[in-house]
Design a protein around this motif. Structure first.
Motif, PDB file in Angstrom:
ATOM      1  N   THR A  94       4.372  -4.818   7.121  1.00  0.00           N
ATOM      2  CA  THR A  94       5.545  -5.233   7.058  1.00  0.00           C
ATOM      3  C   THR A  94       5.762  -6.794   6.872  1.00  0.00           C
ATOM      4  O   THR A  94       4.811  -7.474   7.589  1.00  0.00           O
ATOM      5  CB  THR A  94       6.517  -4.769   8.346  1.00  0.00           C
ATOM      6  N   THR A  95       6.686  -7.123   6.349  1.00  0.00           N
ATOM      7  CA  THR A  95       6.876  -8.735   6.276  1.00  0.00           C
ATOM      8  C   THR A  95       8.164  -8.960   7.171  1.00  0.00           C
ATOM      9  O   THR A  95       8.611 -10.185   7.011  1.00  0.00           O
ATOM     10  CB  THR A  95       6.972  -9.219   4.891  1.00  0.00           C
ATOM     11  N   THR A  96       8.947  -8.050   7.667  1.00  0.00           N
ATOM     12  CA  THR A  96      10.399  -8.050   8.434  1.00  0.00           C
ATOM     13  C   THR A  96      10.021  -7.324   9.555  1.00  0.00           C
ATOM     14  O   THR A  96      10.847  -6.320   9.782  1.00  0.00           O
ATOM     15  CB  THR A  96      11.344  -7.461   7.567  1.00  0.00           C
ATOM     16  N   PRO A  97       9.236  -7.607  10.699  1.00  0.00           N
ATOM     17  CA  PRO A  97       9.084  -7.081  11.808  1.00  0.00           C
ATOM     18  C   PRO A  97      10.347  -6.971  12.754  1.00  0.00           C
ATOM     19  O   PRO A  97      11.137  -8.047  12.613  1.00  0.00           O
ATOM     20  CB  PRO A  97       7.758  -7.830  12.455  1.00  0.00           C
ATOM     21  N   VAL A 122       0.246  -5.475   9.327  1.00  0.00           N
ATOM     22  CA  VAL A 122      -0.392  -6.358   8.318  1.00  0.00           C
ATOM     23  C   VAL A 122       0.733  -7.035   7.589  1.00  0.00           C
ATOM     24  O   VAL A 122       1.663  -6.258   7.093  1.00  0.00           O
ATOM     25  CB  VAL A 122      -1.046  -5.533   7.486  1.00  0.00           C
ATOM     26  N   ASN A 123       0.657  -8.366   7.242  1.00  0.00           N
ATOM     27  CA  ASN A 123       1.851  -9.122   6.739  1.00  0.00           C
ATOM     28  C   ASN A 123       1.072  -9.586   5.487  1.00  0.00           C
ATOM     29  O   ASN A 123       0.185 -10.312   5.208  1.00  0.00           O
ATOM     30  CB  ASN A 123       2.321 -10.164   7.347  1.00  0.00           C
ATOM     31  N   ALA A 124       1.318  -8.682   4.239  1.00  0.00           N
ATOM     32  CA  ALA A 124       0.934  -9.204   2.748  1.00  0.00           C
ATOM     33  C   ALA A 124       2.150  -8.878   2.053  1.00  0.00           C
ATOM     34  O   ALA A 124       1.896  -8.699   0.666  1.00  0.00           O
ATOM     35  CB  ALA A 124      -0.310  -8.154   2.405  1.00  0.00           C
ATOM     36  N   ALA A 125       3.246  -9.214   2.595  1.00  0.00           N
ATOM     37  CA  ALA A 125       4.574  -9.144   1.677  1.00  0.00           C
ATOM     38  C   ALA A 125       4.524  -7.869   0.993  1.00  0.00           C
ATOM     39  O   ALA A 125       4.469  -6.704   1.832  1.00  0.00           O
ATOM     40  CB  ALA A 125       4.633 -10.235   0.874  1.00  0.00           C
ATOM     41  N   CYS A 126       4.910  -7.709  -0.270  1.00  0.00           N
ATOM     42  CA  CYS A 126       5.246  -6.173  -0.932  1.00  0.00           C
ATOM     43  C   CYS A 126       3.889  -5.535  -1.164  1.00  0.00           C
ATOM     44  O   CYS A 126       3.667  -4.446  -1.318  1.00  0.00           O
ATOM     45  CB  CYS A 126       5.728  -6.656  -2.103  1.00  0.00           C
ATOM     46  N   SER A 127       2.704  -6.226  -0.883  1.00  0.00           N
ATOM     47  CA  SER A 127       1.485  -5.526  -0.837  1.00  0.00           C
ATOM     48  C   SER A 127       0.972  -4.849   0.550  1.00  0.00           C
ATOM     49  O   SER A 127      -0.170  -4.380   0.508  1.00  0.00           O
ATOM     50  CB  SER A 127       0.406  -6.463  -1.487  1.00  0.00           C
ATOM     51  N   GLY A 128       1.830  -5.177   1.460  1.00  0.00           N
ATOM     52  CA  GLY A 128       1.552  -4.819   2.934  1.00  0.00           C
ATOM     53  C   GLY A 128       1.110  -3.232   3.115  1.00  0.00           C
ATOM     54  O   GLY A 128       0.022  -2.998   3.773  1.00  0.00           O
ATOM     55  N   SER A 296       7.115  -3.521   1.475  1.00  0.00           N
ATOM     56  CA  SER A 296       5.851  -2.625   1.768  1.00  0.00           C
ATOM     57  C   SER A 296       6.187  -1.067   1.828  1.00  0.00           C
ATOM     58  O   SER A 296       5.264  -0.179   2.056  1.00  0.00           O
ATOM     59  CB  SER A 296       5.511  -2.918   3.211  1.00  0.00           C
ATOM     60  N   GLY A 297       7.545  -0.706   2.011  1.00  0.00           N
ATOM     61  CA  GLY A 297       7.713   0.536   2.111  1.00  0.00           C
ATOM     62  C   GLY A 297       7.749   1.164   0.696  1.00  0.00           C
ATOM     63  O   GLY A 297       7.816   2.412   0.487  1.00  0.00           O
ATOM     64  N   PHE A 323       1.957  -5.672  -5.544  1.00  0.00           N
ATOM     65  CA  PHE A 323       2.006  -6.982  -5.882  1.00  0.00           C
ATOM     66  C   PHE A 323       3.143  -7.624  -4.844  1.00  0.00           C
ATOM     67  O   PHE A 323       4.247  -7.162  -5.031  1.00  0.00           O
ATOM     68  CB  PHE A 323       2.232  -7.369  -7.313  1.00  0.00           C
ATOM     69  N   GLY A 324       2.696  -8.650  -4.490  1.00  0.00           N
ATOM     70  CA  GLY A 324       3.982  -9.375  -3.560  1.00  0.00           C
ATOM     71  C   GLY A 324       3.840 -11.091  -3.342  1.00  0.00           C
ATOM     72  O   GLY A 324       2.729 -11.531  -3.790  1.00  0.00           O
ATOM     73  N   GLY A 325       4.499 -11.376  -2.373  1.00  0.00           N
ATOM     74  CA  GLY A 325       4.444 -12.733  -2.134  1.00  0.00           C
ATOM     75  C   GLY A 325       3.055 -13.201  -1.400  1.00  0.00           C
ATOM     76  O   GLY A 325       2.679 -12.392  -0.968  1.00  0.00           O
TER      77      GLY A 325
END
Ligand code: COA
Length: 336
Positions: A94-97, A122-128, A296-297, A323-325
Protein backbone atom coordinates in the motif's frame (compact mmCIF):
# COMPACT_ATOMS: atom_id res chain seq x y z
CA UNK A 1 17.87 -1.80 -15.26
CA UNK A 2 18.72 -1.29 -11.61
CA UNK A 3 17.95 -3.34 -8.50
CA UNK A 4 17.35 -6.56 -10.35
CA UNK A 5 15.77 -9.21 -8.15
CA UNK A 6 14.93 -12.47 -9.86
CA UNK A 7 14.61 -16.11 -9.14
CA UNK A 8 14.66 -18.54 -11.98
CA UNK A 9 13.22 -21.94 -12.77
CA UNK A 10 12.79 -24.60 -10.11
CA UNK A 11 15.59 -26.68 -8.72
CA UNK A 12 14.68 -30.24 -7.69
CA UNK A 13 12.97 -30.47 -4.27
CA UNK A 14 12.03 -26.83 -4.27
CA UNK A 15 9.25 -25.44 -2.13
CA UNK A 16 6.78 -23.29 -4.04
CA UNK A 17 4.44 -20.57 -2.82
CA UNK A 18 1.06 -21.49 -4.26
CA UNK A 19 -2.06 -19.35 -4.30
CA UNK A 20 -4.52 -21.26 -2.12
CA UNK A 21 -7.29 -18.64 -2.26
CA UNK A 22 -8.09 -15.15 -3.51
CA UNK A 23 -10.41 -12.40 -2.29
CA UNK A 24 -11.22 -8.78 -3.01
CA UNK A 25 -13.32 -5.90 -1.82
CA UNK A 26 -14.61 -2.70 -3.39
CA UNK A 27 -16.33 0.13 -1.50
CA UNK A 28 -20.01 0.62 -2.37
CA UNK A 29 -19.86 4.16 -3.71
CA UNK A 30 -19.55 4.35 -7.50
CA UNK A 31 -18.20 7.42 -9.28
CA UNK A 32 -18.89 7.42 -13.01
CA UNK A 33 -17.19 9.49 -15.69
CA UNK A 34 -20.40 11.51 -16.01
CA UNK A 35 -20.27 12.24 -12.26
CA UNK A 36 -16.71 13.51 -12.71
CA UNK A 37 -17.71 15.66 -15.67
CA UNK A 38 -19.92 17.60 -13.23
CA UNK A 39 -16.90 18.36 -11.04
CA UNK A 40 -14.09 19.10 -13.54
CA UNK A 41 -13.81 20.00 -17.21
CA UNK A 42 -13.81 16.50 -18.70
CA UNK A 43 -16.14 14.06 -20.45
CA UNK A 44 -16.97 10.37 -20.49
CA UNK A 45 -15.74 10.24 -24.09
CA UNK A 46 -12.30 11.74 -23.23
CA UNK A 47 -11.74 9.47 -20.23
CA UNK A 48 -12.89 6.29 -21.99
CA UNK A 49 -10.91 6.88 -25.16
CA UNK A 50 -7.66 7.84 -23.32
CA UNK A 51 -7.81 5.30 -20.46
CA UNK A 52 -10.62 2.75 -20.91
CA UNK A 53 -12.07 3.78 -17.53
CA UNK A 54 -15.87 4.08 -17.19
CA UNK A 55 -16.29 4.18 -13.41
CA UNK A 56 -14.43 3.66 -10.14
CA UNK A 57 -15.31 2.91 -6.51
CA UNK A 58 -14.62 5.45 -3.76
CA UNK A 59 -14.22 4.67 -0.06
CA UNK A 60 -16.86 6.15 2.25
CA UNK A 61 -15.87 8.77 4.77
CA UNK A 62 -14.03 7.01 7.58
CA UNK A 63 -13.48 3.85 5.51
CA UNK A 64 -9.76 3.17 5.40
CA UNK A 65 -7.27 1.14 3.37
CA UNK A 66 -7.15 -1.27 6.31
CA UNK A 67 -10.93 -1.73 6.17
CA UNK A 68 -10.82 -2.60 2.47
CA UNK A 69 -7.80 -4.85 2.95
CA UNK A 70 -9.44 -6.61 5.90
CA UNK A 71 -12.54 -7.57 3.90
CA UNK A 72 -10.43 -8.77 0.95
CA UNK A 73 -8.28 -10.80 3.36
CA UNK A 74 -11.25 -12.49 5.00
CA UNK A 75 -12.58 -13.52 1.59
CA UNK A 76 -9.16 -14.89 0.53
CA UNK A 77 -8.88 -16.86 3.79
CA UNK A 78 -12.35 -18.33 3.29
CA UNK A 79 -11.48 -19.30 -0.29
CA UNK A 80 -8.23 -20.91 0.90
CA UNK A 81 -9.87 -22.66 3.85
CA UNK A 82 -7.28 -21.07 6.14
CA UNK A 83 -7.90 -19.79 9.68
CA UNK A 84 -6.03 -16.91 11.32
CA UNK A 85 -3.91 -19.11 13.57
CA UNK A 86 -2.34 -20.76 10.50
CA UNK A 87 -0.98 -17.49 9.10
CA UNK A 88 2.77 -16.99 9.57
CA UNK A 89 3.03 -13.57 7.98
CA UNK A 90 0.91 -10.70 6.62
CA UNK A 91 2.29 -8.37 3.96
CA UNK A 92 0.29 -5.40 2.72
CA UNK A 93 1.26 -3.54 -0.44
CA UNK A 94 0.00 0.00 0.00
CA UNK A 95 0.99 3.59 -0.58
CA UNK A 96 -2.02 4.93 1.35
CA UNK A 97 -1.65 3.33 4.79
CA UNK A 98 -4.22 4.07 7.51
CA UNK A 99 -1.56 5.53 9.80
CA UNK A 100 2.12 6.42 9.81
CA UNK A 101 2.41 3.55 12.23
CA UNK A 102 1.49 0.87 13.12
CA UNK A 103 1.54 -0.58 9.62
CA UNK A 104 -1.74 -1.45 7.90
CA UNK A 105 -0.61 -5.08 8.10
CA UNK A 106 -0.55 -4.83 11.92
CA UNK A 107 -4.03 -3.28 11.94
CA UNK A 108 -5.40 -6.06 9.75
CA UNK A 109 -3.58 -8.70 11.80
CA UNK A 110 -5.39 -7.52 14.95
CA UNK A 111 -8.78 -7.62 13.22
CA UNK A 112 -8.40 -11.13 11.84
CA UNK A 113 -6.85 -12.35 15.11
CA UNK A 114 -3.57 -13.66 13.70
CA UNK A 115 -1.73 -12.58 16.82
CA UNK A 116 2.01 -13.14 16.91
CA UNK A 117 2.69 -13.58 13.21
CA UNK A 118 4.99 -11.18 11.35
CA UNK A 119 3.26 -8.19 9.72
CA UNK A 120 4.65 -5.48 7.48
CA UNK A 121 3.71 -3.03 4.74
CA UNK A 122 5.53 -2.67 1.43
CA UNK A 123 5.42 0.68 -0.35
CA UNK A 124 6.15 0.34 -4.04
CA UNK A 125 3.23 2.51 -5.22
CA UNK A 126 1.19 0.71 -7.89
CA UNK A 127 3.67 -2.20 -7.93
CA UNK A 128 3.02 -2.79 -4.22
CA UNK A 129 1.17 -6.08 -4.60
CA UNK A 130 3.73 -7.62 -6.95
CA UNK A 131 6.53 -6.51 -4.61
CA UNK A 132 4.67 -7.92 -1.59
CA UNK A 133 4.02 -11.18 -3.43
CA UNK A 134 7.71 -11.47 -4.24
CA UNK A 135 8.71 -10.95 -0.59
CA UNK A 136 6.16 -13.55 0.53
CA UNK A 137 7.42 -15.99 -2.11
CA UNK A 138 10.97 -15.68 -0.77
CA UNK A 139 9.88 -16.39 2.83
CA UNK A 140 8.00 -19.51 1.73
CA UNK A 141 10.73 -20.73 -0.60
CA UNK A 142 13.39 -20.52 2.08
CA UNK A 143 11.17 -22.34 4.58
CA UNK A 144 10.70 -19.48 7.05
CA UNK A 145 6.93 -19.31 6.45
CA UNK A 146 4.33 -21.81 5.26
CA UNK A 147 1.22 -19.63 4.99
CA UNK A 148 1.37 -15.96 4.04
CA UNK A 149 -1.48 -13.51 3.57
CA UNK A 150 -0.60 -10.97 0.86
CA UNK A 151 -2.85 -7.96 0.41
CA UNK A 152 -2.86 -5.03 -2.01
CA UNK A 153 -5.09 -2.25 -0.67
CA UNK A 154 -5.46 1.45 -1.38
CA UNK A 155 -7.57 4.53 -0.88
CA UNK A 156 -5.98 6.68 -3.57
CA UNK A 157 -9.05 8.91 -3.43
CA UNK A 158 -7.53 10.41 -0.26
CA UNK A 159 -4.46 11.75 -2.08
CA UNK A 160 -6.07 12.78 -5.36
CA UNK A 161 -6.65 16.46 -6.05
CA UNK A 162 -10.32 16.38 -7.06
CA UNK A 163 -9.98 19.71 -8.89
CA UNK A 164 -7.14 18.42 -11.13
CA UNK A 165 -8.67 16.74 -14.21
CA UNK A 166 -5.45 15.18 -15.50
CA UNK A 167 -5.15 12.90 -12.45
CA UNK A 168 -8.50 12.68 -10.64
CA UNK A 169 -10.15 10.76 -13.48
CA UNK A 170 -7.65 7.92 -13.25
CA UNK A 171 -7.84 6.50 -9.74
CA UNK A 172 -10.18 4.45 -7.58
CA UNK A 173 -10.21 2.63 -4.23
CA UNK A 174 -10.18 -1.12 -3.63
CA UNK A 175 -8.33 -4.13 -2.28
CA UNK A 176 -7.42 -7.66 -3.23
CA UNK A 177 -5.70 -10.46 -1.36
CA UNK A 178 -4.23 -13.92 -1.78
CA UNK A 179 -3.30 -16.62 0.69
CA UNK A 180 -0.04 -18.30 -0.30
CA UNK A 181 0.74 -21.76 1.02
CA UNK A 182 3.90 -23.83 0.77
CA UNK A 183 3.48 -26.51 -1.90
CA UNK A 184 5.85 -29.20 -3.13
CA UNK A 185 4.37 -29.32 -6.66
CA UNK A 186 3.94 -25.86 -8.13
CA UNK A 187 3.07 -22.20 -7.53
CA UNK A 188 5.05 -19.02 -8.12
CA UNK A 189 7.78 -19.83 -10.64
CA UNK A 190 9.65 -16.53 -10.55
CA UNK A 191 9.32 -12.88 -9.65
CA UNK A 192 11.25 -9.95 -11.10
CA UNK A 193 11.42 -6.54 -9.43
CA UNK A 194 12.88 -3.25 -10.64
CA UNK A 195 12.99 0.40 -9.68
CA UNK A 196 14.29 3.68 -11.10
CA UNK A 197 14.25 6.31 -8.36
CA UNK A 198 15.82 8.87 -10.68
CA UNK A 199 12.39 9.24 -12.34
CA UNK A 200 10.57 10.00 -9.09
CA UNK A 201 9.22 13.37 -10.17
CA UNK A 202 7.30 11.97 -13.12
CA UNK A 203 4.78 10.35 -10.76
CA UNK A 204 4.83 11.28 -7.12
CA UNK A 205 3.22 12.80 -4.07
CA UNK A 206 5.89 15.14 -2.72
CA UNK A 207 4.48 15.45 0.78
CA UNK A 208 5.37 13.28 3.72
CA UNK A 209 6.41 12.99 7.31
CA UNK A 210 10.09 13.79 7.16
CA UNK A 211 9.87 16.29 4.31
CA UNK A 212 6.93 17.98 6.01
CA UNK A 213 3.21 18.40 5.56
CA UNK A 214 2.12 21.78 4.19
CA UNK A 215 -0.29 22.95 6.84
CA UNK A 216 -1.55 25.96 4.85
CA UNK A 217 -2.84 23.73 2.02
CA UNK A 218 -5.82 21.39 1.70
CA UNK A 219 -5.00 17.81 2.70
CA UNK A 220 -1.61 19.01 4.00
CA UNK A 221 -0.61 19.63 0.37
CA UNK A 222 -0.80 15.92 -0.37
CA UNK A 223 -1.74 15.18 -3.98
CA UNK A 224 -0.55 13.11 -6.89
CA UNK A 225 1.62 14.89 -9.47
CA UNK A 226 2.07 13.14 -12.79
CA UNK A 227 3.55 13.75 -16.23
CA UNK A 228 1.13 11.40 -17.94
CA UNK A 229 2.81 11.17 -21.34
CA UNK A 230 6.24 10.41 -19.89
CA UNK A 231 4.79 7.86 -17.49
CA UNK A 232 2.95 6.18 -20.34
CA UNK A 233 6.06 5.82 -22.52
CA UNK A 234 8.30 4.61 -19.69
CA UNK A 235 5.67 2.14 -18.44
CA UNK A 236 5.20 0.48 -21.83
CA UNK A 237 8.97 0.06 -22.28
CA UNK A 238 9.59 -1.17 -18.74
CA UNK A 239 6.75 -3.69 -18.93
CA UNK A 240 7.97 -4.95 -22.32
CA UNK A 241 11.35 -5.53 -20.70
CA UNK A 242 10.08 -7.33 -17.63
CA UNK A 243 7.73 -9.67 -19.51
CA UNK A 244 10.60 -10.67 -21.82
CA UNK A 245 12.87 -11.16 -18.78
CA UNK A 246 10.26 -13.33 -17.05
CA UNK A 247 9.73 -15.64 -20.01
CA UNK A 248 13.45 -15.94 -20.63
CA UNK A 249 14.20 -16.77 -16.97
CA UNK A 250 11.76 -19.65 -17.17
CA UNK A 251 12.70 -20.88 -20.64
CA UNK A 252 9.17 -20.23 -21.86
CA UNK A 253 7.69 -18.69 -24.97
CA UNK A 254 4.94 -16.09 -24.91
CA UNK A 255 2.58 -18.68 -26.38
CA UNK A 256 2.88 -20.81 -23.23
CA UNK A 257 0.96 -18.26 -21.16
CA UNK A 258 -2.71 -18.80 -20.39
CA UNK A 259 -3.49 -15.41 -18.86
CA UNK A 260 -2.01 -11.93 -18.53
CA UNK A 261 -3.16 -10.24 -15.33
CA UNK A 262 -1.78 -6.73 -15.64
CA UNK A 263 -1.83 -3.68 -13.41
CA UNK A 264 -4.97 -1.78 -14.36
CA UNK A 265 -3.74 1.76 -15.00
CA UNK A 266 -4.74 2.35 -18.57
CA UNK A 267 -6.28 0.11 -21.23
CA UNK A 268 -3.81 1.36 -23.84
CA UNK A 269 -0.82 0.31 -21.69
CA UNK A 270 -2.45 -3.10 -21.13
CA UNK A 271 -3.07 -3.53 -24.87
CA UNK A 272 0.57 -2.65 -25.62
CA UNK A 273 1.79 -5.41 -23.26
CA UNK A 274 -0.71 -7.89 -24.71
CA UNK A 275 0.54 -7.06 -28.21
CA UNK A 276 4.13 -7.64 -27.09
CA UNK A 277 3.04 -11.08 -25.84
CA UNK A 278 1.01 -11.77 -28.99
CA UNK A 279 -2.01 -12.38 -26.74
CA UNK A 280 -5.55 -11.70 -27.84
CA UNK A 281 -7.45 -9.53 -25.37
CA UNK A 282 -9.71 -12.43 -24.42
CA UNK A 283 -6.74 -13.90 -22.53
CA UNK A 284 -6.08 -10.62 -20.70
CA UNK A 285 -7.98 -9.81 -17.52
CA UNK A 286 -9.30 -6.26 -17.75
CA UNK A 287 -11.04 -4.50 -14.86
CA UNK A 288 -9.79 -0.95 -15.41
CA UNK A 289 -13.13 -0.03 -16.97
CA UNK A 290 -14.96 -0.75 -13.69
CA UNK A 291 -12.27 -0.05 -11.08
CA UNK A 292 -10.01 2.66 -12.50
CA UNK A 293 -6.44 2.50 -11.22
CA UNK A 294 -6.57 1.08 -7.68
CA UNK A 295 -2.76 1.05 -7.41
CA UNK A 296 -1.64 -1.92 -5.26
CA UNK A 297 -5.22 -3.20 -5.24
CA UNK A 298 -5.46 -3.61 -8.99
CA UNK A 299 -3.65 -6.88 -9.73
CA UNK A 300 -5.19 -8.94 -6.88
CA UNK A 301 -8.62 -7.44 -7.66
CA UNK A 302 -8.30 -8.51 -11.29
CA UNK A 303 -7.00 -11.93 -10.28
CA UNK A 304 -9.85 -12.51 -7.84
CA UNK A 305 -12.42 -11.46 -10.39
CA UNK A 306 -10.96 -13.84 -12.98
CA UNK A 307 -10.83 -16.71 -10.48
CA UNK A 308 -14.38 -16.21 -9.19
CA UNK A 309 -15.82 -15.85 -12.70
CA UNK A 310 -14.25 -19.22 -13.56
CA UNK A 311 -11.99 -17.83 -16.27
CA UNK A 312 -8.73 -18.61 -14.46
CA UNK A 313 -8.54 -22.33 -13.75
CA UNK A 314 -6.22 -24.45 -11.60
CA UNK A 315 -3.08 -25.48 -13.46
CA UNK A 316 -3.03 -22.47 -15.78
CA UNK A 317 0.04 -20.31 -16.28
CA UNK A 318 -0.47 -16.67 -15.24
CA UNK A 319 1.74 -13.66 -15.80
CA UNK A 320 1.14 -10.81 -13.35
CA UNK A 321 2.80 -7.44 -13.92
CA UNK A 322 2.68 -3.93 -12.49
CA UNK A 323 4.20 -0.47 -12.87
CA UNK A 324 4.02 2.50 -10.53
CA UNK A 325 5.52 5.57 -8.95
CA UNK A 326 9.16 5.38 -7.99
CA UNK A 327 9.37 4.27 -10.72
CA UNK A 328 8.83 0.67 -9.65
CA UNK A 329 7.79 -2.27 -11.77
CA UNK A 330 7.79 -6.02 -11.65
CA UNK A 331 6.23 -9.32 -12.59
CA UNK A 332 5.32 -12.70 -11.20
CA UNK A 333 4.94 -15.88 -13.23
CA UNK A 334 2.91 -18.56 -11.52
CA UNK A 335 1.06 -21.79 -12.06
CA UNK A 336 -2.31 -21.23 -10.41
N1 COA B 1 -10.44 15.53 -19.61
C1 COA B 1 -10.34 16.28 -20.71
N2 COA B 1 -9.17 16.73 -21.17
C2 COA B 1 -8.07 16.42 -20.46
C3 COA B 1 -8.12 15.65 -19.29
C4 COA B 1 -9.39 15.21 -18.87
N3 COA B 1 -9.54 14.45 -17.77
N4 COA B 1 -6.88 15.49 -18.81
C5 COA B 1 -6.06 16.15 -19.65
N5 COA B 1 -6.78 16.72 -20.65
C6 COA B 1 -6.30 17.52 -21.75
C7 COA B 1 -4.97 18.17 -21.51
O1 COA B 1 -5.14 19.36 -20.79
C8 COA B 1 -4.46 18.38 -22.90
O2 COA B 1 -5.06 19.52 -23.42
P1 COA B 1 -4.26 20.51 -24.42
O3 COA B 1 -3.93 19.66 -25.62
O4 COA B 1 -5.25 21.58 -24.67
O5 COA B 1 -3.05 20.95 -23.66
C9 COA B 1 -5.00 17.17 -23.67
O6 COA B 1 -6.08 16.65 -22.88
C10 COA B 1 -4.00 16.07 -23.90
O7 COA B 1 -3.31 15.84 -22.68
P2 COA B 1 -2.25 14.71 -22.56
O8 COA B 1 -1.73 14.68 -21.14
O9 COA B 1 -1.25 14.82 -23.67
O10 COA B 1 -3.17 13.42 -22.81
P3 COA B 1 -2.74 11.93 -23.05
O11 COA B 1 -3.26 11.46 -24.34
O12 COA B 1 -1.30 11.68 -22.73
O13 COA B 1 -3.59 11.19 -21.93
C11 COA B 1 -3.26 10.24 -19.76
C12 COA B 1 -3.38 11.51 -20.56
C13 COA B 1 -3.02 10.62 -18.31
C14 COA B 1 -4.58 9.49 -19.88
C15 COA B 1 -2.11 9.37 -20.32
O14 COA B 1 -0.96 10.13 -20.47
C16 COA B 1 -1.83 8.20 -19.43
O15 COA B 1 -2.64 7.33 -19.25
N6 COA B 1 -0.59 8.14 -18.91
C17 COA B 1 -0.22 7.08 -17.99
C18 COA B 1 -0.75 7.42 -16.64
C19 COA B 1 -0.71 6.28 -15.71
O16 COA B 1 -1.00 5.17 -16.08
N7 COA B 1 -0.34 6.56 -14.47
C20 COA B 1 -0.33 5.61 -13.44
C21 COA B 1 0.78 4.65 -13.63
S1 COA B 1 0.73 3.50 -12.33
Amino acid sequence: MSERVSNGPSPVGRIYARIAGTGSYLPDKLLTNDDLAKQVDTSDEWIRSRTGIRERHIAAEGQTTGDLGYHAAVRAMEAAGVVASEIDMIIVGTTTPDLIFPSTACLIQARIGANGCAALDVNAACSGFVYALSVADKFIRCGDARTVLVIGAETLSRIVDWTERTTCVLFGDGAGAVVLKADSETGILSTHLHADGAKKELLWNPVGVSSGFKHDQPNGGSRIHMKGNDVFKYAVKALDGVVDETLEANGLSKHDLDWLIPHQANLRIIEATAKRLDMSMDRVVVTVDKHGNTSSGSVPLALDEAVRSGRVQRGQLLLLEAFGGGFTWGSALLRY
